[in-house]
Write an enzyme that holds these catalytic residues in place. Sequence first.
Site, mmCIF file in Angstrom:
data_model
loop_
_atom_site.group_PDB
_atom_site.id
_atom_site.type_symbol
_atom_site.label_atom_id
_atom_site.label_comp_id
_atom_site.label_asym_id
_atom_site.label_seq_id
_atom_site.Cartn_x
_atom_site.Cartn_y
_atom_site.Cartn_z
ATOM 1 N N CYS A 245 68.103 47.715 16.067
ATOM 2 C CA CYS A 245 67.880 48.377 17.354
ATOM 3 C C CYS A 245 68.161 47.463 18.539
ATOM 4 C CB CYS A 245 66.473 48.940 17.426
ATOM 5 S SG CYS A 245 65.157 47.717 17.240
ATOM 6 N N CYS A 428 68.499 38.369 59.411
ATOM 7 C CA CYS A 428 67.106 37.942 59.511
ATOM 8 C C CYS A 428 66.211 38.998 58.882
ATOM 9 C CB CYS A 428 66.745 37.730 60.975
ATOM 10 S SG CYS A 428 64.999 37.392 61.269
ATOM 11 N N CYS A 431 63.790 40.637 62.147
ATOM 12 C CA CYS A 431 64.375 41.556 63.130
ATOM 13 C C CYS A 431 65.493 42.403 62.541
ATOM 14 C CB CYS A 431 64.878 40.785 64.348
ATOM 15 S SG CYS A 431 66.301 39.689 63.997
ATOM 16 N N CYS A 440 62.384 30.151 54.280
ATOM 17 C CA CYS A 440 61.073 29.548 53.999
ATOM 18 C C CYS A 440 60.541 30.083 52.677
ATOM 19 C CB CYS A 440 60.103 29.857 55.136
ATOM 20 S SG CYS A 440 58.441 29.163 54.873
ATOM 21 N N CYS A 443 56.856 31.383 52.838
ATOM 22 C CA CYS A 443 56.737 32.739 53.369
ATOM 23 C C CYS A 443 57.040 33.777 52.289
ATOM 24 C CB CYS A 443 57.674 32.922 54.553
ATOM 25 S SG CYS A 443 57.116 32.098 56.065
ATOM 26 N N CYS A 457 66.092 34.233 61.786
ATOM 27 C CA CYS A 457 66.931 33.738 62.862
ATOM 28 C C CYS A 457 66.097 32.730 63.667
ATOM 29 C CB CYS A 457 67.409 34.884 63.763
ATOM 30 S SG CYS A 457 66.083 35.755 64.631
ATOM 31 N N HIS A 502 60.323 47.695 18.850
ATOM 32 C CA HIS A 502 61.494 48.589 18.778
ATOM 33 C C HIS A 502 62.172 48.679 20.133
ATOM 34 C CE1 HIS A 502 64.126 51.678 17.342
ATOM 35 N NE2 HIS A 502 63.675 52.565 18.214
#
Length: 593
Positions: A245, A428, A431, A440, A443, A457, A502
């Site tokens: 399988c 960015c 925005c 980053c 972040c 940006c 499976h």
Amino acid sequence: MKEHQSSEHRTTPRSSSRNNSRTADRRSSPPQFTASATASPCLVTTDDSDQNRTRMPSPRQQQERESTEMGKSGSTIVRVHQRPQLYCQNFEPVSPMVSAMDSNLFSDKPKGYHHKTDLEVGHLVKIQIEGQMHSGVVRWLGWNADSDDQKLIAGLEMDMSNDCFSDGTFANKRLFTCPSSRGLFVYADQCKKDPLYLDSTSTISFGDIDCPFIPGQKPPMEINNSNVKSICGRNKGIQGHHNSCYLDATLFSMFAFSEVFDGLIERPKRPSDVSEYEEVQKVLKEAIVNPLRTSLYVRADNVLHLRHLLDKLGSVTGLTCEEKDPEEFLNSLLQQILKGEPYLKLNSGQESFYYQLFVEKKERITFPTIQYLLQQSFYSSNIKLSEEPSCLIVLMPRFGKQYKMYSKIFPNLDLDVSEIIENVPRSCSCCGIEQATYECIECLNESEPRDVHCAFCERCKIVFHQHRDRTKHKVTKLNVIDRKVRPIEMKLFAVVCIETSHYVAFVKCGKLPESPWCFFDSMADRIGGQNGFNVPEVVACEDLSNWLSNESYEQLVSQDGDGQQLSPPNYVNRLLSDAYLCMYYSENISRYK
């Protein structure tokens, strides 16, 4: 099927240790025979004794033995210039060409015939040829009416090619169909059932649906919502057999409705390729891909040819009968045997055929997307792609049969890989207007799957990191290339899933956004118990695209007014819960290299 049990980060295919007991003999070239003076195939004996050792006659020997009767002590040749009258044991023809033959050629068993055999068409057997054991599949059983001993003859499709073998013809008559130089006729009592596939009480049967090799180039079927029912039902897809399988689901995903991997079956042989390269390519194309695209059915013995070759030529052992994972099959086929060009190229210099997600589990994240996990994995490993891939196979972060990092993972229909490709301009993430000049990782780690912020940006970088929890983040300046920002997106076309042991697959039936999806299981049912065969099945999942949309993801992770989560259909839950690997392709680079 067993699952991957190591938590070690892998950006290159997992390799299995080579079986030390293997010798160079197993990888050696087929026995060399002396070709006969005629193009007709010979029936040969395969006894281990010197006098009956299998060999093809020289032209002089052929002329001397043309009148030799089959069965006479020490003889190795059936009269090939005079057509023998053959009697067929089974009245079900093994290929469409048999039914077109002279009807007088077939009859009941010869009078006085008492030989007993448990061989049947479809059995896998071993025979000894010049001191070496070789495997073959019984494609025809019958008798020679001109012989006094009435010994049963087996027509075999061998696991090796030799110029002295045939394509299933005997004395200028076609008895079965197989690739050129693979057909061999021997006495049935010299065939032994292959112990790799049979126990002492069982026999192999794959049903009565014919599945001949199909030459040429066959494109995938054109499937839409109006005709999707035509590809659904029982005996559709690839028939499973003996722990296959993992391979069935992967092959169906790769070739049923996509041309992404067609380069594998089209590339000409290079001097550095294995000697069996063209044989592997032909079996993959004519025994599996073309039947799949023509009638959407591949019988298990066709796939066994490929499994034999992979087991023989690659370092991954046990591909013919043992439980394996899809990446082991991909490693053997793509890297070791067909030697495709790795499409995943990292800026570290590494190359791979698939990518294993390696992420740190975040308890606050319960239902991540592949988009989120892919970015997290690349960023945390401090690597990026050096170029846009044509195909991206992503393995989920799950290890062992009992452990999945996340109970559910959402496979994005459109995967934006712009942020994991080196020096690719991107917008960015705050925005969405200006070009990103910074990124980053911290972040990203703090972001939610629905709201990822990692590229900024100049202006958004300053504003976003004024928050007291982000003032100490380490921001990296990007090597910006001044060109138009465009997202580099890859399209999801298959998801291979596993529940316990499976493998099954969800596959998109076309390239259009509205193309329907189907569910494939190579062992959906079984007929005949231990001595029977598996029944593959394809089921339509016409609304799966809607459930995998971004809007549906928002609904799935949010709560409705009563505080209850939305409940998708069972097949959707299975895809979200059991996803093992996902396949994406690039519309910009339409084919696998």
